[in-house]
Design a protein around this motif. Structure first.
Motif, PDB file in Angstrom:
ATOM      1  N   ARG A 118     -44.666 -33.693  22.795  1.00 36.91           N
ATOM      2  CA  ARG A 118     -44.887 -32.441  23.533  1.00 36.91           C
ATOM      3  C   ARG A 118     -43.803 -32.255  24.592  1.00 36.91           C
ATOM      4  NH1 ARG A 118     -51.293 -31.415  24.625  1.00 36.91           N
ATOM      5  NH2 ARG A 118     -52.008 -31.886  22.519  1.00 36.91           N
ATOM      6  N   VAL A 119     -43.444 -33.348  25.242  1.00 34.57           N
ATOM      7  CA  VAL A 119     -42.351 -33.287  26.214  1.00 34.57           C
ATOM      8  C   VAL A 119     -41.065 -32.888  25.497  1.00 34.57           C
ATOM      9  CG1 VAL A 119     -40.913 -34.651  27.790  1.00 34.57           C
ATOM     10  CG2 VAL A 119     -43.405 -34.907  27.833  1.00 34.57           C
ATOM     11  N   GLY A 120     -40.814 -33.468  24.340  1.00 34.02           N
ATOM     12  CA  GLY A 120     -39.635 -33.116  23.549  1.00 34.02           C
ATOM     13  C   GLY A 120     -39.626 -31.638  23.175  1.00 34.02           C
TER      14      GLY A 120
ATOM     15  N   GLN B 153     -42.255 -24.013  19.771  1.00 40.70           N
ATOM     16  CA  GLN B 153     -42.208 -25.251  20.563  1.00 40.70           C
ATOM     17  C   GLN B 153     -43.150 -25.178  21.774  1.00 40.70           C
ATOM     18  OE1 GLN B 153     -41.020 -27.961  19.567  1.00 40.70           O
ATOM     19  NE2 GLN B 153     -39.326 -27.516  18.190  1.00 40.70           N
ATOM     20  N   VAL B 154     -43.263 -24.017  22.397  1.00 44.08           N
ATOM     21  CA  VAL B 154     -44.214 -23.872  23.500  1.00 44.08           C
ATOM     22  C   VAL B 154     -45.632 -24.086  22.994  1.00 44.08           C
ATOM     23  CG1 VAL B 154     -45.269 -22.186  25.070  1.00 44.08           C
ATOM     24  CG2 VAL B 154     -42.780 -22.381  24.955  1.00 44.08           C
ATOM     25  N   LEU B 155     -45.934 -23.499  21.859  1.00 46.63           N
ATOM     26  CA  LEU B 155     -47.284 -23.646  21.303  1.00 46.63           C
ATOM     27  C   LEU B 155     -47.620 -25.100  20.995  1.00 46.63           C
ATOM     28  CD1 LEU B 155     -47.420 -20.520  18.955  1.00 46.63           C
ATOM     29  CD2 LEU B 155     -48.655 -20.867  21.123  1.00 46.63           C
ATOM     30  N   VAL B 156     -46.697 -25.817  20.355  1.00 47.93           N
ATOM     31  CA  VAL B 156     -47.000 -27.224  20.038  1.00 47.93           C
ATOM     32  C   VAL B 156     -47.018 -28.073  21.305  1.00 47.93           C
ATOM     33  CG1 VAL B 156     -46.275 -27.125  17.628  1.00 47.93           C
ATOM     34  CG2 VAL B 156     -44.620 -27.806  19.365  1.00 47.93           C
TER      35      VAL B 156
ATOM     36  N   TRP C 230     -40.777 -31.970  14.435  1.00 48.19           N
ATOM     37  CA  TRP C 230     -40.708 -33.399  14.708  1.00 48.19           C
ATOM     38  C   TRP C 230     -41.124 -34.282  13.526  1.00 48.19           C
ATOM     39  CZ3 TRP C 230     -37.736 -34.040  18.630  1.00 48.19           C
ATOM     40  CH2 TRP C 230     -37.767 -33.150  19.708  1.00 48.19           C
ATOM     41  N   GLY C 231     -40.737 -33.897  12.331  1.00 51.52           N
ATOM     42  CA  GLY C 231     -41.048 -34.682  11.148  1.00 51.52           C
ATOM     43  C   GLY C 231     -42.389 -34.372  10.525  1.00 51.52           C
ATOM     44  N   GLY C 232     -43.181 -33.548  11.168  1.00 48.65           N
ATOM     45  CA  GLY C 232     -44.443 -33.092  10.597  1.00 48.65           C
ATOM     46  C   GLY C 232     -45.533 -34.131  10.501  1.00 48.65           C
ATOM     47  N   GLY C 233     -45.397 -35.230  11.233  1.00 48.47           N
ATOM     48  CA  GLY C 233     -46.368 -36.317  11.122  1.00 48.47           C
ATOM     49  C   GLY C 233     -47.667 -36.117  11.878  1.00 48.47           C
ATOM     50  N   HIS C 234     -47.737 -35.088  12.705  1.00 42.47           N
ATOM     51  CA  HIS C 234     -48.927 -34.862  13.533  1.00 42.47           C
ATOM     52  C   HIS C 234     -49.280 -33.380  13.507  1.00 42.47           C
ATOM     53  CE1 HIS C 234     -48.160 -38.802  15.400  1.00 42.47           C
ATOM     54  NE2 HIS C 234     -46.906 -38.418  15.470  1.00 42.47           N
ATOM     55  N   ASP C 235     -50.550 -33.081  13.334  1.00 44.86           N
ATOM     56  CA  ASP C 235     -50.966 -31.682  13.488  1.00 44.86           C
ATOM     57  C   ASP C 235     -50.892 -31.278  14.960  1.00 44.86           C
ATOM     58  OD1 ASP C 235     -51.367 -30.967  10.857  1.00 44.86           O
ATOM     59  OD2 ASP C 235     -53.443 -31.658  10.851  1.00 44.86           O
ATOM     60  N   VAL C 236     -51.444 -32.121  15.826  1.00 48.23           N
ATOM     61  CA  VAL C 236     -51.329 -31.937  17.265  1.00 48.23           C
ATOM     62  C   VAL C 236     -50.397 -33.032  17.768  1.00 48.23           C
ATOM     63  CG1 VAL C 236     -52.553 -31.944  19.472  1.00 48.23           C
ATOM     64  CG2 VAL C 236     -53.639 -30.934  17.448  1.00 48.23           C
ATOM     65  N   LEU C 237     -49.355 -32.627  18.458  1.00 49.30           N
ATOM     66  CA  LEU C 237     -48.342 -33.588  18.877  1.00 49.30           C
ATOM     67  C   LEU C 237     -48.854 -34.537  19.957  1.00 49.30           C
ATOM     68  CD1 LEU C 237     -45.131 -31.368  19.158  1.00 49.30           C
ATOM     69  CD2 LEU C 237     -45.885 -32.753  17.228  1.00 49.30           C
TER      70      LEU C 237
END
Length: 119
Positions: free
Chosen positions: A40-42, A14-17, A28-35
């Motif tokens: 990111r706040v989540g 989670q820190v990395l993303v 988070w559902g995998g919809g984004h490679d970069v959040l």
């Protein structure tokens, strides 16, 4: 304590993303490679939640004593349920990466936390 190790690994993810690593397909559902910013706040908030979960498990295990005993006992069972629901939700994720990694991770956490809860 293996539960805490797994929660720590999830915290690192989670820190990395949250910092922008292209690992969003696992969360988070995998919809984004970069959040995006809101996710990111989540992810940052998730790290604090994982730390709280670790404290509950460590307290229930008797390795630390910071919570009232009745609270730790009940909260551990809440975590068992939370992780069990996580197995189902991650298993049906549209992201194959999330389903294949997070569903088994939640299953391991549910089983390990149940072992702590029943000890």
């Amino acid at each position: 304590m293996l539960v805490v190790v797994v929660l720590g690994a999830l915290g690192v993810l989670q820190v990395l993303v949250a910092l922008g690593a292209p690992l969003g397909r696992f969360v988070w559902g995998g919809g984004h490679d970069v959040l995006p910013a809101r996710l990111r706040v989540g992810s940052a908030v998730s790290v604090a939640l994982y730390a709280g979960m670790a404290v509950v498990v460590l307290d229930r295990s008797g390795l630390v004593t910071v919570l009232p005993d009745g609270f730790a006992r009940a909260a551990t069972w809440v975590l068992v349920g939370y992780f069990a629901v996580g197995v189902l939700l991650n298993a049906v994720s549209r992201s194959r990466a999330e389903a294949r990694t997070m569903a088994p991770t939640c299953l391991v956490l549910a089983l390990l936390t149940a072992a702590v809860a029943t000890a």
